[in-house]
Scaffold this active site. Structure first.
Site, short mmCIF file in Angstrom:
data_model
loop_
_atom_site.label_atom_id
_atom_site.label_comp_id
_atom_site.label_asym_id
_atom_site.label_seq_id
_atom_site.Cartn_x
_atom_site.Cartn_y
_atom_site.Cartn_z
NE ARG A 102 -0.63 3.78 -2.53
CZ ARG A 102 -0.65 2.57 -3.09
NH1 ARG A 102 0.40 2.14 -3.75
NH2 ARG A 102 -1.70 1.79 -2.95
CG HIS A 137 0.12 3.70 -7.77
ND1 HIS A 137 1.44 3.77 -7.35
CD2 HIS A 137 0.16 3.86 -9.12
CE1 HIS A 137 2.23 3.96 -8.39
NE2 HIS A 137 1.48 4.02 -9.48
CE1 TYR A 179 -2.74 -1.86 -2.96
CE2 TYR A 179 -4.18 -1.84 -4.88
CZ TYR A 179 -3.29 -1.19 -4.04
OH TYR A 179 -2.98 0.13 -4.27
#
Length: 491
Positions: A381, A385, A394
């Site tokens: 990805r 998100h 993160y």
């Protein structure tokens, strides 16, 4: 074209031999225990490299109480895999420590490949420390080199490959426009597919019109392949409709926000397809995070027991929001299928040709009555998100940079150019079409009408309800109070 079972792959890694011979050997051993799996049926675009003799199995009715109308001719299922699984589980503890130590000392030997085949092995989060890297079906390397695989292949014309490139470019442009529109306040939220175009276009183009799709909320590329108007997707995220399209028109179900629930819905639908005797397949999309949901485990169980014609397509983009795959599973996701009694395979999710070949084989297998199959499309990805997420909190920039070099669109363009399958005029035409799509999307979203504020009460009950009527009257009175207030201020 044969399906290489996860059990065969495990044997191949332990023995240092791989490829189809190891699979056939494992299949032969399984046949002795009455648990052999049938090889995959031929596909239109994925022609089998070698024909394999089918292994007979007892019908599902003997072990599961029947398939409820599944065609008996050519349709088979495996015999009570629970017994062999129990035996394997009993032996596993004794071998586990030795295997883990051996894996830690030295990696397993690479499996034998056909001439010119890809030696593609990807280290995946969640494979576990010291474990051998799982095989990856790949037909197009990140550098754009066309390679072969012993079990999966495609034979496409130049126009068909150009079509895949066009699909990915236009899908990415639509996705970029939607992201920009959300940043401008035109959408409440958007879930980007950036980086996952090959997994979605490859699998989407492998389906027939009569196959049925159960998406999550990120399958914009699959929706494109099913001829769903892209602006319909925007309407849901703008909050002006509840989906915007009729699922039965395109055999593409409405987006599902609840994580993993659509996988169970797909299994139930596939069981119905089998009972109806229809010659079609069902595919369920979900992510690596959803693989931890109970609904997904239940779907695996029911699909295996009832030999449902469903393909589980997991887009492992390696991050369930901020949770890496290593916190979701101790083994590669595709290997989970082994515990439920059906095959699983990992494919390069950034390789549109490989995704097409593997999905085509899986749905043909399902249509032939050979039951479910799990495909893990190993991808990444590239964006957040959703637009409410900040991935820089993160994960590292180095990680993204590494995957940018594996971009699915760029690798296909390199192949088209190097193989002389497309010229500058083709690429210019696609770019022009992309610009036109951008203008269309921007205009459509800004002119999209607001919904009727009273429509929320229309479909609560089929025959009406006194409580709904009361609530409708209260809400109408509430809205009217604003009009009264405005008129008083105008005086």
């Amino acid at each position: 074209m044969t399906v290489e079972s996860t059990a065969a792959r495990s044997d191949a890694r332990r023995s240092g031999t791989g490829g189809k011979r190891a699979t056939q050997a494992a299949t032969g051993r399984a046949a002795g225990n009455g648990t052999a799996e049938a090889p995959e049926a031929a596909t239109a675009a994925g022609t089998p490299r070698k024909a394999a003799a089918k292994t007979s199995r007892k019908p599902a009715a003997e072990s599961t109480g029947g398939t409820g109308g599944t065609k008996s001719a050519g349709k088979t299922t495996r015999k009570a895999p629970a017994k062999s699984a129990a035996k394997a589980a009993a032996k596993a503890p004794a071998k586990g420590r030795a295997t883990a130590k051996a894996s830690a000392k030295a990696p397993a030997k690479a499996p034998a490949k056909a001439r010119g085949s890809a030696k593609a092995r990807t280290r995946a989060p969640g494979d576990g420390p010291g474990q051998p890297e799982p095989e990856l079906v790949q037909l197009l390397t990140p550098e754009g080199e066309r390679v072969t695989h012993p079990d999966y292949d495609v034979d496409l014309s130049a126009e068909e490959i150009q079509g895949l490139y066009r699909d990915m470019v236009l899908t990415r442009r639509f996705d970029a426009e939607a992201t920009a529109l959300q940043r401008q306040g035109e959408l409440g939220l958007w879930a980007s597919l950036l980086g996952q175009e090959a997994a979605q276009i490859g699998s989407g183009r492998a389906l027939r019109p009569d196959d049925y799709v159960f998406p999550t909320y990120r399958e914009h590329g699959v929706a494109w392949c099913r001829d769903v108007d892209p602006t319909m997707l925007l309407g849901m995220f703008r909050g002006v409709n509840n989906g915007g399209w009729d699922p039965n028109t395109n055999n593409f179900h409405l987006y599902t926000i609840v994580i993993g629930s659509q996988v169970l819905h797909a299994t139930g639908y596939a069981m119905g397809v089998a009972k109806d005797g229809a010659d079609s397949a069902v595919i369920a999309y979900f992510g690596d995070g959803a693989s931890s949901q109970g609904d997904v485990a239940e779907a695996f169980t029911f699909s295996a027991v009832y030999n449902a014609p469903v393909v589980f397509f997991c887009q492992n983009n390696q991050w369930a929001i901020s949770e890496p795959t290593e916190r979701q599973s101790r083994v590669p996701i595709y290997q989970r299928a082994q515990g439920f009694g059906f095959p699983g395979v990992r494919v390069d999710g950034n390789d549109v040709l490989a995704c097409l070949a593997v999905t085509k084989a899986a749905v043909e297998r399902a249509r032939a009555g050979e039951g479910p199959m799990l495909i893990e499309a190993f991808t990444y990805r590239m964006g957040a998100h959703t637009t409410s997420d900040d991935p820089t909190r993160y994960r590292s920039d180095e990680e993204r940079t590494e995957w940018e070099a594996k971009d699915p669109i760029q690798r296909l363009r390199v192949y088209l150019e190097s193989a002389g399958l497309a010229d500058d005029a083709f690429f210019a035409g696609v770019e022009e079409e992309s610009e036109a799509m951008g203008r269309h999307v921007r205009e459509a979203i800004r002119t999209m009408p607001d919904p009727d504020t009273m429509a929320i009460f229309e479909n609560a009950y089929a025959d009406g309800h006194a409580l709904v009527d009361e609530e409708r009257a209260q809400f109408a009175s509430y809205l009217a109070s604003f009009a009264d207030s405005d008129s008083q201020e105008g005086r």
